[in-house]
Design a protein around this motif. Sequence first.
Motif, PDB file in Angstrom:
ATOM      1  N   PRO A 161      20.330  33.305  -7.460  1.00 37.25           N
ATOM      2  CA  PRO A 161      18.773  33.424  -6.809  1.00 37.25           C
ATOM      3  C   PRO A 161      18.910  33.468  -5.952  1.00 37.25           C
ATOM      4  O   PRO A 161      17.347  34.393  -5.303  1.00 37.25           O
ATOM      5  CB  PRO A 161      17.738  32.667  -8.621  1.00 37.25           C
ATOM      6  CG  PRO A 161      19.032  32.760  -8.873  1.00 37.25           C
ATOM      7  CD  PRO A 161      20.368  32.249  -8.183  1.00 37.25           C
ATOM      8  N   GLY A 162      18.271  32.277  -4.946  1.00 38.25           N
ATOM      9  CA  GLY A 162      17.624  31.745  -3.577  1.00 38.25           C
ATOM     10  C   GLY A 162      18.687  32.643  -3.395  1.00 38.25           C
ATOM     11  O   GLY A 162      17.153  33.018  -1.908  1.00 38.25           O
ATOM     12  N   TYR A 163      19.738  33.142  -3.031  1.00 39.57           N
ATOM     13  CA  TYR A 163      20.744  33.859  -2.048  1.00 39.57           C
ATOM     14  C   TYR A 163      18.990  35.087  -2.073  1.00 39.57           C
ATOM     15  O   TYR A 163      19.233  36.021  -0.978  1.00 39.57           O
ATOM     16  CB  TYR A 163      21.733  33.730  -2.315  1.00 39.57           C
ATOM     17  CG  TYR A 163      22.691  35.462  -1.764  1.00 39.57           C
ATOM     18  CD1 TYR A 163      22.679  35.025  -0.129  1.00 39.57           C
ATOM     19  CD2 TYR A 163      23.170  36.500  -1.929  1.00 39.57           C
ATOM     20  CE1 TYR A 163      23.101  36.707   0.607  1.00 39.57           C
ATOM     21  CE2 TYR A 163      23.569  37.330  -1.450  1.00 39.57           C
ATOM     22  CZ  TYR A 163      23.631  37.534   0.008  1.00 39.57           C
ATOM     23  OH  TYR A 163      24.149  38.308   0.516  1.00 39.57           O
ATOM     24  N   ILE A 164      19.250  36.521  -3.024  1.00 36.72           N
ATOM     25  CA  ILE A 164      18.938  36.999  -3.299  1.00 36.72           C
ATOM     26  C   ILE A 164      17.356  37.134  -3.040  1.00 36.72           C
ATOM     27  O   ILE A 164      17.085  38.486  -2.073  1.00 36.72           O
ATOM     28  CB  ILE A 164      19.093  37.749  -4.910  1.00 36.72           C
ATOM     29  CG1 ILE A 164      20.679  37.816  -5.119  1.00 36.72           C
ATOM     30  CG2 ILE A 164      18.520  39.457  -4.888  1.00 36.72           C
ATOM     31  CD1 ILE A 164      20.559  39.103  -4.331  1.00 36.72           C
ATOM     32  N   LEU A 165      16.969  36.190  -3.135  1.00 36.87           N
ATOM     33  CA  LEU A 165      15.190  36.529  -3.035  1.00 36.87           C
ATOM     34  C   LEU A 165      15.658  36.513  -1.004  1.00 36.87           C
ATOM     35  O   LEU A 165      14.113  37.232  -0.883  1.00 36.87           O
ATOM     36  CB  LEU A 165      14.285  35.019  -3.551  1.00 36.87           C
ATOM     37  CG  LEU A 165      12.867  34.987  -3.251  1.00 36.87           C
ATOM     38  CD1 LEU A 165      12.802  35.754  -4.205  1.00 36.87           C
ATOM     39  CD2 LEU A 165      13.022  32.891  -3.499  1.00 36.87           C
ATOM     40  N   ILE A 166      15.741  35.118  -0.649  1.00 33.47           N
ATOM     41  CA  ILE A 166      15.763  35.571   0.822  1.00 33.47           C
ATOM     42  C   ILE A 166      16.805  36.526   1.432  1.00 33.47           C
ATOM     43  O   ILE A 166      15.569  37.271   2.593  1.00 33.47           O
ATOM     44  CB  ILE A 166      16.689  34.271   1.646  1.00 33.47           C
ATOM     45  CG1 ILE A 166      15.990  32.911   1.094  1.00 33.47           C
ATOM     46  CG2 ILE A 166      16.750  34.683   3.307  1.00 33.47           C
ATOM     47  CD1 ILE A 166      17.117  31.329   1.116  1.00 33.47           C
ATOM     48  N   TYR A 167      16.978  37.125   1.206  1.00 34.38           N
ATOM     49  CA  TYR A 167      17.983  38.534   1.353  1.00 34.38           C
ATOM     50  C   TYR A 167      17.058  39.883   1.556  1.00 34.38           C
ATOM     51  O   TYR A 167      16.812  40.216   2.153  1.00 34.38           O
ATOM     52  CB  TYR A 167      19.472  38.743   0.790  1.00 34.38           C
ATOM     53  CG  TYR A 167      19.812  40.056   1.729  1.00 34.38           C
ATOM     54  CD1 TYR A 167      20.170  40.049   2.804  1.00 34.38           C
ATOM     55  CD2 TYR A 167      20.125  41.257   0.803  1.00 34.38           C
ATOM     56  CE1 TYR A 167      21.283  40.651   3.838  1.00 34.38           C
ATOM     57  CE2 TYR A 167      21.176  42.259   1.548  1.00 34.38           C
ATOM     58  CZ  TYR A 167      21.439  42.138   2.512  1.00 34.38           C
ATOM     59  OH  TYR A 167      21.929  43.192   3.645  1.00 34.38           O
ATOM     60  N   SER A 168      16.296  40.205  -0.193  1.00 38.36           N
ATOM     61  CA  SER A 168      15.294  40.742  -0.287  1.00 38.36           C
ATOM     62  C   SER A 168      13.989  40.150   0.803  1.00 38.36           C
ATOM     63  O   SER A 168      13.187  41.822   1.156  1.00 38.36           O
ATOM     64  CB  SER A 168      14.861  40.602  -1.642  1.00 38.36           C
ATOM     65  OG  SER A 168      16.050  41.053  -2.388  1.00 38.36           O
ATOM     66  N   PHE A 169      13.417  38.834   0.782  1.00 38.85           N
ATOM     67  CA  PHE A 169      12.726  38.914   1.788  1.00 38.85           C
ATOM     68  C   PHE A 169      12.382  38.931   3.093  1.00 38.85           C
ATOM     69  O   PHE A 169      11.920  40.103   3.715  1.00 38.85           O
ATOM     70  CB  PHE A 169      11.891  37.627   1.829  1.00 38.85           C
ATOM     71  CG  PHE A 169      11.255  37.513   1.140  1.00 38.85           C
ATOM     72  CD1 PHE A 169       9.296  37.878   1.007  1.00 38.85           C
ATOM     73  CD2 PHE A 169      10.917  36.776  -0.603  1.00 38.85           C
ATOM     74  CE1 PHE A 169       8.677  38.169   0.498  1.00 38.85           C
ATOM     75  CE2 PHE A 169      10.117  36.358  -1.818  1.00 38.85           C
ATOM     76  CZ  PHE A 169       9.173  36.819  -1.031  1.00 38.85           C
TER      77      PHE A 169
END
Length: 205
Positions: free
Chosen positions: A2-10
Amino acid sequence: LPGYILIYSFGNFFFTMGIHQAVINGPLLDPILLSNISENMIAYSQGAPIPNIINYSFQSVYGLTGGTGNTIGLLIAIFLFSKYKVYRDIGKLALAPGLFNINEPVIFGIPIVFNISLIIPFVLSPAICLIIAYFATAWGFISPCVVLIPWTTPPILSAFLATGGDWRAVVLQILLISGTALFYLPFLKMSERIVKAEMEGKEIG
């Protein structure tokens, strides 16, 4: 995950505002991703279990096909379904660099920057593809990425090389690219209608 996807999407979202995602994602994610792929390469060379699903090559293979936003899918949608000459002309210019994951001609040419219609698939399609690839790897459907590849490695070849020659990863990448093209399609049509309406308004005005 979740943290990886959040940072990458931002990071991808900021790219739609004209700020390159590498400026956002690079300092935060690259040290970890490069460390993870290094651990995987060592484990692979020793025949040991592969420790990390998320790594630099994983991101390149599943979250960067055609460039940020997985825009190879957008180019496919343009060539197969768009009759708008402006988009098709831009697509022709963008195809060659897009095969090497360089997509500034698409991002600033169509454009995707400040284009509300295309921001949604640009941000969401890499996240969806990465999540699918994560669980496909975790459940053993495809091999994890164990080889550090340049981010400019063309799609299809990238999946084969990064996984040490796993044809199943190639099939998954093809399916993800096809799905991305279909995901982009309704937003592409919406963008076309808006652009045409604006141009007609200017001509009338």
